[in-house]
Scaffold this active site. Structure first.
Site, PDB file in Angstrom:
ATOM      1  N   CYS A  50      -0.747  62.332 -71.623  1.00  0.00           N
ATOM      2  CA  CYS A  50      -1.752  62.988 -71.157  1.00  0.00           C
ATOM      3  C   CYS A  50      -2.729  63.820 -73.105  1.00  0.00           C
ATOM      4  O   CYS A  50      -1.807  64.539 -73.210  1.00  0.00           O
ATOM      5  CB  CYS A  50      -0.619  64.295 -70.303  1.00  0.00           C
ATOM      6  SG  CYS A  50      -1.237  66.148 -70.383  1.00  0.00           S
ATOM      7  N   TRP A  83       7.136  63.815 -63.662  1.00  0.00           N
ATOM      8  CA  TRP A  83       7.378  63.877 -64.725  1.00  0.00           C
ATOM      9  C   TRP A  83       9.160  62.916 -65.046  1.00  0.00           C
ATOM     10  O   TRP A  83       9.466  64.437 -64.794  1.00  0.00           O
ATOM     11  CB  TRP A  83       6.869  63.900 -66.040  1.00  0.00           C
ATOM     12  CG  TRP A  83       5.321  64.336 -66.291  1.00  0.00           C
ATOM     13  CD1 TRP A  83       4.416  65.751 -65.493  1.00  0.00           C
ATOM     14  CD2 TRP A  83       4.970  63.758 -66.681  1.00  0.00           C
ATOM     15  NE1 TRP A  83       3.223  65.771 -65.607  1.00  0.00           N
ATOM     16  CE2 TRP A  83       3.460  64.398 -66.334  1.00  0.00           C
ATOM     17  CE3 TRP A  83       4.497  62.159 -66.981  1.00  0.00           C
ATOM     18  CZ2 TRP A  83       2.313  63.518 -67.141  1.00  0.00           C
ATOM     19  CZ3 TRP A  83       3.794  61.411 -67.158  1.00  0.00           C
ATOM     20  CH2 TRP A  83       1.991  62.497 -66.834  1.00  0.00           C
ATOM     21  N   VAL A 116       3.348  69.571 -61.080  1.00  0.00           N
ATOM     22  CA  VAL A 116       5.161  70.424 -62.822  1.00  0.00           C
ATOM     23  C   VAL A 116       3.622  69.248 -63.614  1.00  0.00           C
ATOM     24  O   VAL A 116       3.774  67.831 -63.688  1.00  0.00           O
ATOM     25  CB  VAL A 116       5.813  68.858 -61.849  1.00  0.00           C
ATOM     26  CG1 VAL A 116       6.500  69.131 -63.463  1.00  0.00           C
ATOM     27  CG2 VAL A 116       6.450  69.665 -61.023  1.00  0.00           C
ATOM     28  N   VAL A 118       2.705  68.573 -67.753  1.00  0.00           N
ATOM     29  CA  VAL A 118       2.654  69.075 -69.797  1.00  0.00           C
ATOM     30  C   VAL A 118       1.512  69.189 -69.938  1.00  0.00           C
ATOM     31  O   VAL A 118       0.730  68.797 -69.193  1.00  0.00           O
ATOM     32  CB  VAL A 118       2.967  67.605 -69.669  1.00  0.00           C
ATOM     33  CG1 VAL A 118       4.561  67.223 -69.076  1.00  0.00           C
ATOM     34  CG2 VAL A 118       2.323  66.090 -69.482  1.00  0.00           C
ATOM     35  N   TYR A 181     -12.886  63.995 -66.372  1.00  0.00           N
ATOM     36  CA  TYR A 181     -12.287  64.223 -65.313  1.00  0.00           C
ATOM     37  C   TYR A 181     -13.310  64.329 -64.592  1.00  0.00           C
ATOM     38  O   TYR A 181     -12.606  63.987 -63.050  1.00  0.00           O
ATOM     39  CB  TYR A 181     -10.692  65.056 -65.770  1.00  0.00           C
ATOM     40  CG  TYR A 181      -9.432  65.332 -66.108  1.00  0.00           C
ATOM     41  CD1 TYR A 181      -9.061  64.739 -65.729  1.00  0.00           C
ATOM     42  CD2 TYR A 181      -9.524  64.997 -67.488  1.00  0.00           C
ATOM     43  CE1 TYR A 181      -7.228  63.993 -66.077  1.00  0.00           C
ATOM     44  CE2 TYR A 181      -8.213  64.470 -68.135  1.00  0.00           C
ATOM     45  CZ  TYR A 181      -7.853  64.220 -67.131  1.00  0.00           C
ATOM     46  OH  TYR A 181      -6.615  63.289 -68.099  1.00  0.00           O
TER      47      TYR A 181
END
Length: 339
Positions: A50, A83, A116, A118, A181
């Site tokens: 990421c 994750w 969720v 990170v 993106y």
């Protein structure tokens, strides 16, 4: 990033939109939000694939926060519970004792409907998520965690340059970090072409800016360089083909390619990059874009270690400080993740 590939984003038939971080508490020196900076109290959860999490990895290394802020690294491949800590013995994080990062989210807000994502910072004593504010986490590492910075740590967000740094980072975020993106997850041709144009317009401007200066702002590495680097280092491996940002490759821009290699070869940057995790995550998780799940064998990555000659432009990577030492043994990237 989330099971859909990015926890701070919204996909589907509507235009791609990156969501604001939901949990925006800050860990500060004065503890104003109820979370004071303390050695060993918090755990930084990342995935090396990421780019948003990679910012925190680089900042933590440059600032020497390894002994103050422990690190959890998730598997690059997610399942429907988010994750997961399948890289650890028994499939549990050895400090938090959880199998999925979603458990820390649930401890903070039961039934939270968002992704969720990170990076995330978790309070170790309670197992509760503190923040997933990917924009603020690294700024706070640079400015609020100074009591635990290593001797010789650089100033990544120098106060006299903050206005200029913020301005540069805004353009990088909108058109490059987020632009790839928007192109990759576009669902209409006009939407894709607009994002594509933004990406390369901004990259051209950045190339012009860096033609006669070593770093984006000032004479040293700053937060702005970290944020650009995490997209550039993924560009040819995933964004050029997977996200259809294919006007040109990074290696075809002599300035940006040399700039990216300069940073990659600077301690604290390249030693946090795992190309194996990056490629497997994007090509295996984004099944809407790559339904076969085939991970490309290329590109050849050995060029990252070739001479760049950027030092001829002057500048001092760490200012009056020094480079960080080698990564802790348990944080070193396996050979499969290196050029």
């Amino acid at each position: 990033m989330s099971p859909a590939g990015d926890g701070n984003a919204q996909y589907g038939r509507k235009k791609f939109k990156r969501s604001l971080s939901h949990f925006t508490d800050r860990i500060t020196a004065d503890g104003e939000d109820g979370w004071p900076v303390e050695r060993g109290r918090y755990r930084l959860v990342v995935n090396r694939a990421c780019p948003w999490a990679s910012r925190a990895l680089v900042s933590r290394r440059l600032l020497g926060l390894e002994t103050a802020l422990s690190l959890a690294v998730t598997d690059p491949i997610q399942d429907d519970r988010s994750w997961r800590f399948t890289l650890d013995p028994g499939g549990r994080d050895p400090v938090l004792g959880i199998r999925y990062l979603s458990e820390a989210y649930d401890a903070r807000e039961t039934g939270y409907p968002g992704g969720v994502s990170v990076p995330a910072i978790v309070d170790v004593p309670t197992g509760t998520l503190v923040t997933n504010d990917y924009q603020q986490i690294t700024l706070d590492l640079a400015t609020e965690w100074t009591a635990f910075h290593r001797p010789g740590a650089p100033d990544l967000y120098p106060e006299p340059l903050r206005e200029e740094i913020d301005e540069v980072m805004e353009g990088v975020f909108l058109d490059v970090n987020n632009g790839v993106y928007r192109a990759g997850f576009a669902t209409t041709q006009p939407e894709y072409e607009a994002a594509y144009a933004d990406v390369f317009r901004r990259l051209d401007l950045l190339s012009e800016r860096l033609a006669e200066r070593r770093y984006l702002v000032g004479e040293t590495i700053t937060e702005a360089d970290i944020r650009l680097f995490t997209t550039l280092v993924r560009f040819d491996a995933v964004y050029h083909g997977h996200f259809k940002c294919n006007r040109s490759k990074l290696i075809e821009d002599p300035v940006l390619w040399a700039y990216a290699r300069d940073l990659y070869q600077t301690p604290g940057f390249g030693d946090t990059v795992d190309f194996d995790h990056i490629k497997r995550h994007y090509y295996e998780v984004h099944t809407g874009i790559n339904p076969t799940g085939i991970v490309p064998a290329g590109p050849v990555l050995s060029g990252w270690l070739t001479p760049h000659r950027r030092a001829e432009l002057g500048g001092r990577p760490f200012g009056d400080g020094t480079p960080p030492g080698p990564p802790p043994p348990d944080e070193r990237i396996p050979e499969a993740g290196l050029p």
